[in-house]
Design an enzyme around this catalytic site. Structure first.
Site: not given
Length: 395
Positions: A209, A280-282
């Site tokens: 992120a 993307h993620c976190q």
């Protein structure tokens, strides 16, 4: 039937002259894949097939070559005889041109390519040559002497190798009047945010992120679209990039596999528009890594173990949670055991439909292991899960 001893051989210097002629004529492809191959060598009259494993091809290949798929599962199912659909599952146009006799020659190579008479009967090159002889009888088949190792040593300018990413500028400290909400409470730069997004394929990047919130990074890499695999990471630049959100939590109850085909189609759509997508993620460790693995398995027809090693070489901290690993293993079974005829008829067809998202997963792909990974957990607190693929805490 023509034997391997009668297989024609081609010196590296001859291939170099053909490629050089194409470059001077402006027809040579500059990248791997079918589009490069269709424009390679005398206006698309010759086809170059890389018979090495996916990981080796991805690390470096002769420009314009197509990587054949001949992994263990393909070999076991083939029982000594492979089809074009098995070795070129995603190259429908190449298969059609082969069967129509539109290639005057096919040049095959592996890592070192010994002389034709010393090829083992069960080698990938031998299986590929046999498939070509059955389906492209009017086409000459040549073995590149010395293979990729010799050609890349003598003519590196005609090869493409995985490049290290250009240096990404360090983050600019926020002033008292200006700050950027990155959607996390951590201070400093945790491990998963260090460096920049990593290139998985020329059009596919993996990151966190934090990376998605750095417009300087995105612009430096030529990113045009983002795939946000979370339910709470903000989309910072919606007026500047294309966005798609997959609202999945990082826990053992989440059904991420129901989104695989939608994510794959989105990545392909960006690719077809000559764009680049950041997934993307976190933290860029579990959810987004899972999507990238699913994409490689589906589009490159490789096993989870191969895809995992490929991505891990680029982003060493990836670690999909146990449930996601179970869903990926199930997806591997779906991808690699689907009939070749079905693959040829609809290579991008969905393996299963994504139903309406519900709090309680209904997918048969979910393996409810009693383990979960916190959505906002820092790397130091992540329970690095062990599995047949993730075998060390460093992954």
């Amino acid at each position: 039937m023509v034997t391997m001893e009668e297989l024609r051989e081609m010196d590296c210097s001859v291939l170099k002259r053909l490629m050089n002629r194409d470059e001077n004529g402006g027809t040579a492809g500059s990248s791997g894949g079918s589009h490069g191959a269709l424009g390679l060598l005398s206006g698309g009259k010759c086809l170059l097939l890389d018979c090495r494993p996916f990981l080796a091809h991805s690390a470096g290949y002769i420009r314009g070559s197509v990587n054949v798929r001949c992994n263990t599962i393909v070999r076991r199912r083939a029982k000594g005889s492979v089809s074009l659909e098995q070795i070129l599952p995603a190259e429908e146009e190449v298969r059609a041109r082969l069967r129509s006799g539109l290639y005057s020659a096919v040049i095959v190579y592996d890592e070192r390519s010994p002389r034709a008479e010393s090829l083992r009967e069960d080698s990938t090159v031998s299986l590929v040559v046999q498939a070509l002889r059955r389906n492209a009888e009017r086409t000459d088949i040549c073995l590149l002497k010395g293979g990729y190792e010799r050609f890349s040593s003598e003519y590196p300018e005609f090869c493409s190798k995985t490049k290290a990413l250009a240096a990404i500028p360090p983050p600019v400290p926020p002033s008292t009047n200006e700050s950027l909400d990155l959607g996390c409470s951590s201070c400093g730069t945790p491990l998963h945010d260090q460096g920049g997004p990593v290139e998985i394929l020329p059009f596919l990047y993996l990151g966190s992120a934090y990376h998605a919130a750095r417009r300087d990074m995105l612009d430096a890499l030529g990113i045009t679209a983002l795939l946000n695999v979370s339910s709470d990471c903000p989309n910072h630049f919606e007026g500047h990039y294309q966005y798609k959100c997959i609202p999945v939590e990082d826990n053992h109850k989440a059904d991420i596999s129901s989104w695989f085909m939608e994510a794959i189609e989105y990545i392909d759509a960006v690719k077809d528009c000559r764009g680049r997508v950041l997934v993307h993620c976190q933290a860029g460790i579990s959810r987004s890594a899972t999507i990238c693995l699913a994409y490689l398995m589906m589009k490159k027809r490789v096993r989870l173990e191969e895809a995992f090693e490929f991505v891990k070489q680029r982003r060493s901290i990836i670690s999909p949670n146990f449930s996601f690993m179970g869903q990926l293993l199930q997806f591997e079974s779906q991808v690699l055991t689907t009939s070749c005829a079905a693959e040829a008829a609809s290579p991008s067809g969905p393996l299963r439909e994504r139903g309406k998202a519900t709090p309680t997963p209904t997918s048969q792909f979910v393996f409810s292991f009693p383990v979960s990974v916190g959505v906002h957990a820092a790397p130091s607190n992540l329970p690095y899960l062990h599995s047949p693929i993730t075998t060390s805490p460093s992954c």
